[in-house]
Design an enzyme around this catalytic site. Structure first.
Site, short mmCIF file in Angstrom:
data_model
loop_
_atom_site.label_atom_id
_atom_site.label_comp_id
_atom_site.label_asym_id
_atom_site.label_seq_id
_atom_site.Cartn_x
_atom_site.Cartn_y
_atom_site.Cartn_z
N LYS A 38 0.89 -1.17 0.00
CA LYS A 38 0.00 0.00 0.00
C LYS A 38 0.93 1.22 0.00
O LYS A 38 1.15 1.87 1.02
CB LYS A 38 -0.95 -0.04 1.21
CG LYS A 38 -2.08 0.98 1.10
CD LYS A 38 -3.17 0.67 2.09
CE LYS A 38 -4.12 1.83 2.27
NZ LYS A 38 -4.87 2.21 1.08
N1 PMP Z 1 -7.76 -1.03 -3.10
C1 PMP Z 1 -7.21 0.18 -2.91
C2 PMP Z 1 -6.48 0.83 -4.02
C3 PMP Z 1 -7.35 0.81 -1.66
O1 PMP Z 1 -6.81 2.02 -1.46
C4 PMP Z 1 -8.08 0.18 -0.64
C5 PMP Z 1 -8.23 0.85 0.69
N2 PMP Z 1 -7.13 0.58 1.52
C6 PMP Z 1 -8.64 -1.07 -0.89
C7 PMP Z 1 -8.47 -1.65 -2.13
C8 PMP Z 1 -9.40 -1.82 0.17
O2 PMP Z 1 -8.51 -2.25 1.16
P1 PMP Z 1 -8.97 -2.45 2.66
O3 PMP Z 1 -10.21 -3.26 2.61
O4 PMP Z 1 -7.84 -3.19 3.27
O5 PMP Z 1 -9.20 -1.12 3.22
#
Ligand code: PMP
Length: 298
Positions: free
Chosen positions: A159
């Site tokens: 991320k």
């Molecule tokens: N894809 C992207 C590009 C994101 O920014 C997020 C948010 N973090 C998600 C998917 C969903 O991830 P999560 O469920 O872990 O928040």
């Protein structure tokens, strides 16, 4: 009234081991992360004073940093404690929690072996990520032009701040055209995800979602898959081509900020806010706030 800018709010931010007044949590213009995107972050939500999936998020922060070739100088347990401290210091129980780790200003240029690794955790009240009316009506998504990169082109499992460059461009393009967000395809032309949330479809009572082999495998995505399966729903993770969207009856996106939000429209394709989506929205609400389930049952 214009919202208060994020650098001018009241409260405290956890910065490199201590809570500092909000306005003092600053970085210099010659910070490696700002020039070369050497930053990784997380987004979590607190409900009723508890941070949902706190440890999983901090584990992912560690993993993201490793992928970008740096080590976070605090253990996952220390980050968990720090996030709780930040929440308490700001007297919030319902909040969005944003940890970020980045390379500092000790070195400029592409090489950054000797930069200090900084960590901050900010907490603020962030309501619905999308217009709350979308929970009833469903979101309208455009289809983005940029593609999610090949894993040989970018550190797609991290991320990392840099991966959001194309998301911001696509989100702006979508908003200017009157849409809430963009659905992005991947480098092969397969359906990938929205700019900050994963995507699911329903066909004949079965859930279909793209395999996360070149984008973030969201914690909410995994949570929804697990409870859908527990409830006897079949979930198929597979490559999905955009034309297949014509045969899907329902669609929703998942993410920490987005939670479970129905989608009514993606480019030329239309979906109903149907029973399976509503059930999964309710199930997610019950999971993040067990009191909801009790209230609903009682
Ligand atoms: N894809 C992207 C590009 C994101 O920014 C997020 C948010 N973090 C998600 C998917 C969903 O991830 P999560 O469920 O872990 O928040």
């Amino acid at each position: 009234m214009a919202p208060v800018p994020y650098d001018q709010r009241d409260g405290f931010i956890w910065l490199n081991g201590k809570l500092v007044p909000w306005a003092d949590a600053k970085v210099h213009v010659l910070t490696h992360a700002m020039h070369y995107a050497s930053a990784v972050f997380e987004g979590m939500r607190a409900y009723g004073g508890e941070i949902f999936k706190l440890t999983e998020h901090n584990q992912r922060l560690h993993k993201s940093a490793k992928i970008l070739d740096f080590e976070i100088p605090y253990s996952v347990a220390e980050l968990d404690k720090a996030a709780r401290e930040a929440l308490r210091a700001n007297k919030l129980t319902e909040a969005y929690v944003r940890p970020i780790a980045w390379r500092g200003s000790e070195q400029m240029g592409v090489a950054a072996q000797h930069t200090k690794i900084n960590v901050a955790i900010a907490v603020w009240n962030w309501g619905s990520y999308f217009d709350p009316a979308a929970r009833e009506k469903g979101l309208r998504l455009a289809i983005g032009e940029y593609r999610r990169p090949d894993p040989r082109t970018a550190p797609v499992e991290s991320k990392a701040a840099g991966l959001y460059m194309i998301c911001t461009i696509e989100k702006h393009r979508a908003e200017r055209a009157g849409y809430a967000d963009a659905l992005m395809l991947d480098w092969r032309g397969q359906v990938a995800e929205a700019t900050g949330a994963n995507v699911f479809f329903v066909q004949d009572g079965v859930l279909h979602t793209p395999l996360p082999d070149c984008f973030l495998d969201g914690i909410t995505r995994r949570t929804v898959i697990a409870f859908a399966k527990q409830r006897g729903l079949k979930v198929i993770e597979r490559a999905i081509m955009p034309e297949e969207m014509a045969a899907f009856s329902e669609c929703f996106v998942t993410g920490t900020a987005a939670e479970v939000t129905p989608v009514a429209e993606i480019g030329p394709y239309r979906f109903a806010v149907g029973d399976i989506t509503r059930k999964l929205m309710d199930d997610y609400a019950a999971l993040i706030r067990p009191a909801n389930a009790v209230a609903a049952a009682g």
